[in-house]
Design a protein around this motif. Structure first.
Motif, PDB file in Angstrom:
ATOM      1  N   HIS A 171      38.632  51.127  39.799  1.00  0.00           N
ATOM      2  CA  HIS A 171      38.910  51.745  38.498  1.00  0.00           C
ATOM      3  C   HIS A 171      37.633  52.037  37.705  1.00  0.00           C
ATOM      4  O   HIS A 171      37.718  52.427  36.543  1.00  0.00           O
ATOM      5  CB  HIS A 171      39.871  50.860  37.701  1.00  0.00           C
ATOM      6  N   ASP A 172      36.482  51.836  38.349  1.00  0.00           N
ATOM      7  CA  ASP A 172      35.196  52.162  37.751  1.00  0.00           C
ATOM      8  C   ASP A 172      35.034  51.522  36.369  1.00  0.00           C
ATOM      9  O   ASP A 172      34.604  52.175  35.412  1.00  0.00           O
ATOM     10  CB  ASP A 172      35.039  53.683  37.672  1.00  0.00           C
ATOM     11  N   LEU A 173      35.358  50.235  36.276  1.00  0.00           N
ATOM     12  CA  LEU A 173      35.354  49.539  34.996  1.00  0.00           C
ATOM     13  C   LEU A 173      33.945  49.136  34.580  1.00  0.00           C
ATOM     14  O   LEU A 173      33.146  48.699  35.404  1.00  0.00           O
ATOM     15  CB  LEU A 173      36.241  48.297  35.076  1.00  0.00           C
ATOM     16  N   LYS A 174      33.663  49.259  33.305  1.00  0.00           N
ATOM     17  CA  LYS A 174      32.362  48.859  32.760  1.00  0.00           C
ATOM     18  C   LYS A 174      32.297  47.345  32.536  1.00  0.00           C
ATOM     19  O   LYS A 174      31.239  46.745  32.655  1.00  0.00           O
ATOM     20  CB  LYS A 174      32.083  49.564  31.430  1.00  0.00           C
ATOM     21  N   ARG A 175      33.430  46.762  32.171  1.00  0.00           N
ATOM     22  CA  ARG A 175      33.505  45.310  31.981  1.00  0.00           C
ATOM     23  C   ARG A 175      34.894  44.864  32.392  1.00  0.00           C
ATOM     24  O   ARG A 175      35.883  45.473  31.991  1.00  0.00           O
ATOM     25  CB  ARG A 175      33.234  44.911  30.545  1.00  0.00           C
ATOM     26  N   HIS A 176      34.932  43.814  33.179  1.00  0.00           N
ATOM     27  CA  HIS A 176      36.217  43.329  33.683  1.00  0.00           C
ATOM     28  C   HIS A 176      36.178  41.812  33.745  1.00  0.00           C
ATOM     29  O   HIS A 176      35.218  41.232  34.256  1.00  0.00           O
ATOM     30  CB  HIS A 176      36.479  43.916  35.076  1.00  0.00           C
ATOM     31  N   VAL A 177      37.211  41.190  33.206  1.00  0.00           N
ATOM     32  CA  VAL A 177      37.353  39.740  33.291  1.00  0.00           C
ATOM     33  C   VAL A 177      38.443  39.453  34.320  1.00  0.00           C
ATOM     34  O   VAL A 177      39.556  39.974  34.205  1.00  0.00           O
ATOM     35  CB  VAL A 177      37.742  39.122  31.929  1.00  0.00           C
ATOM     36  N   ILE A 178      38.092  38.664  35.314  1.00  0.00           N
ATOM     37  CA  ILE A 178      39.079  38.253  36.315  1.00  0.00           C
ATOM     38  C   ILE A 178      39.665  36.941  35.829  1.00  0.00           C
ATOM     39  O   ILE A 178      38.934  35.969  35.602  1.00  0.00           O
ATOM     40  CB  ILE A 178      38.441  38.081  37.707  1.00  0.00           C
ATOM     41  N   GLY A 179      40.963  36.909  35.655  1.00  0.00           N
ATOM     42  CA  GLY A 179      41.607  35.743  35.054  1.00  0.00           C
ATOM     43  C   GLY A 179      41.498  35.850  33.545  1.00  0.00           C
ATOM     44  O   GLY A 179      41.584  36.941  32.973  1.00  0.00           O
ATOM     45  N   VAL A 180      41.268  34.719  32.902  1.00  0.00           N
ATOM     46  CA  VAL A 180      41.117  34.680  31.443  1.00  0.00           C
ATOM     47  C   VAL A 180      39.915  33.805  31.089  1.00  0.00           C
ATOM     48  O   VAL A 180      39.479  32.978  31.889  1.00  0.00           O
ATOM     49  CB  VAL A 180      42.386  34.122  30.748  1.00  0.00           C
ATOM     50  N   VAL A 181      39.397  34.010  29.901  1.00  0.00           N
ATOM     51  CA  VAL A 181      38.316  33.160  29.397  1.00  0.00           C
ATOM     52  C   VAL A 181      38.699  32.553  28.043  1.00  0.00           C
ATOM     53  O   VAL A 181      37.888  31.897  27.402  1.00  0.00           O
ATOM     54  CB  VAL A 181      36.985  33.929  29.289  1.00  0.00           C
ATOM     55  N   GLU A 182      39.933  32.778  27.630  1.00  0.00           N
ATOM     56  CA  GLU A 182      40.426  32.234  26.370  1.00  0.00           C
ATOM     57  C   GLU A 182      41.800  31.606  26.585  1.00  0.00           C
ATOM     58  O   GLU A 182      42.575  32.109  27.402  1.00  0.00           O
ATOM     59  CB  GLU A 182      40.548  33.348  25.323  1.00  0.00           C
ATOM     60  N   PRO A 183      42.098  30.565  25.892  1.00  0.00           N
ATOM     61  CA  PRO A 183      41.191  29.875  24.995  1.00  0.00           C
ATOM     62  C   PRO A 183      40.136  29.090  25.775  1.00  0.00           C
ATOM     63  O   PRO A 183      40.416  28.522  26.830  1.00  0.00           O
ATOM     64  CB  PRO A 183      42.101  28.940  24.196  1.00  0.00           C
ATOM     65  N   TRP A 184      38.930  29.084  25.255  1.00  0.00           N
ATOM     66  CA  TRP A 184      37.796  28.438  25.915  1.00  0.00           C
ATOM     67  C   TRP A 184      38.074  26.955  26.167  1.00  0.00           C
ATOM     68  O   TRP A 184      37.626  26.383  27.156  1.00  0.00           O
ATOM     69  CB  TRP A 184      36.535  28.628  25.077  1.00  0.00           C
ATOM     70  N   THR A 185      38.832  26.346  25.291  1.00  0.00           N
ATOM     71  CA  THR A 185      39.136  24.922  25.435  1.00  0.00           C
ATOM     72  C   THR A 185      40.006  24.626  26.659  1.00  0.00           C
ATOM     73  O   THR A 185      40.120  23.475  27.070  1.00  0.00           O
ATOM     74  CB  THR A 185      39.846  24.397  24.169  1.00  0.00           C
ATOM     75  N   MET A 186      40.628  25.651  27.237  1.00  0.00           N
ATOM     76  CA  MET A 186      41.472  25.472  28.436  1.00  0.00           C
ATOM     77  C   MET A 186      40.660  25.568  29.736  1.00  0.00           C
ATOM     78  O   MET A 186      41.199  25.361  30.828  1.00  0.00           O
ATOM     79  CB  MET A 186      42.586  26.521  28.480  1.00  0.00           C
ATOM     80  N   ARG A 187      39.377  25.900  29.642  1.00  0.00           N
ATOM     81  CA  ARG A 187      38.533  26.054  30.830  1.00  0.00           C
ATOM     82  C   ARG A 187      38.563  24.761  31.663  1.00  0.00           C
ATOM     83  O   ARG A 187      38.428  23.683  31.111  1.00  0.00           O
ATOM     84  CB  ARG A 187      37.114  26.362  30.351  1.00  0.00           C
ATOM     85  N   PRO A 188      38.742  24.894  32.974  1.00  0.00           N
ATOM     86  CA  PRO A 188      38.822  23.668  33.816  1.00  0.00           C
ATOM     87  C   PRO A 188      37.553  22.841  33.788  1.00  0.00           C
ATOM     88  O   PRO A 188      36.491  23.296  33.564  1.00  0.00           O
ATOM     89  CB  PRO A 188      39.047  24.208  35.234  1.00  0.00           C
TER      90      PRO A 188
END
Length: 168
Positions: A151-168
């Protein structure tokens, strides 16, 4: 299409195979050549932390039409060295730490722009499951990277990064 993949023997192995299946000429830079995911790929066996050797090897093998680059923070200059040998899109795969709201901004975009690159970012997040979370699997990472390329994306997040407090 001449594609450079750095980090293609681990979590990006699925990307290497898919690009080869699409007909790309894929060059994989690997510290562990025995882990090359597909013998159809061209191999550059070296450690990217040695940026002088990296620069010489890419100058001999390139230029490349595009790149997918996963480089650990132990080699902060290596992404910029690699970028000098890429004519088209440069997808920089980054760990979730770049999304840390407490972290100061980085100048990486400006540095890539100064090199004249078509710089793009793929951020590796995490998966929320119920009350917990987990890191992405290699398959999820490869699938997300391929989605960004398709899709020729300029920025892509795989999964999620929010909420940050949920990060493993």
């Amino acid at each position: 299409m001449r594609t450079l993949v750095i980090g293609g023997t681990g979590m990006l192995a699925g990307v290497v195979r898919a690009l080869l299946d699409e007909g790309d000429e894929v060059t994989v830079l690997a510290r562990r050549p025995e882990r090359l995911p597909d013998t159809r790929a061209r191999l550059l066996a070296l450690d990217y932390r040695d940026t002088e050797t990296l620069d010489r090897a890419l100058a001999q093998s390139g230029p490349f039409d595009r790149a997918v680059v996963w480089i650990h923070g132990t080699a902060p200059e290596a992404p910029f060295v690699a970028a000098r040998h890429v004519r088209g899109p440069y997808w920089h795969v980054l760990g979730s730490a770049v999304a840390n709201p407490a972290k100061q901004g980085s100048r990486r975009r400006e540095r890539f722009a100064a090199l004249g690159n078509d710089y793009r970012e793929i951020v590796l997040g995490f998966v929320r499951e119920g009350d917990g979370s987990r890191w992405l699997t290699h398959g999820e990472i490869s699938g997300g990277v391929l989605h960004a390329l398709e899709h020729d994306l300029k920025r892509h997040v795989i999964g999620v990064v929010e909420p940050w407090t949920m990060r493993p």
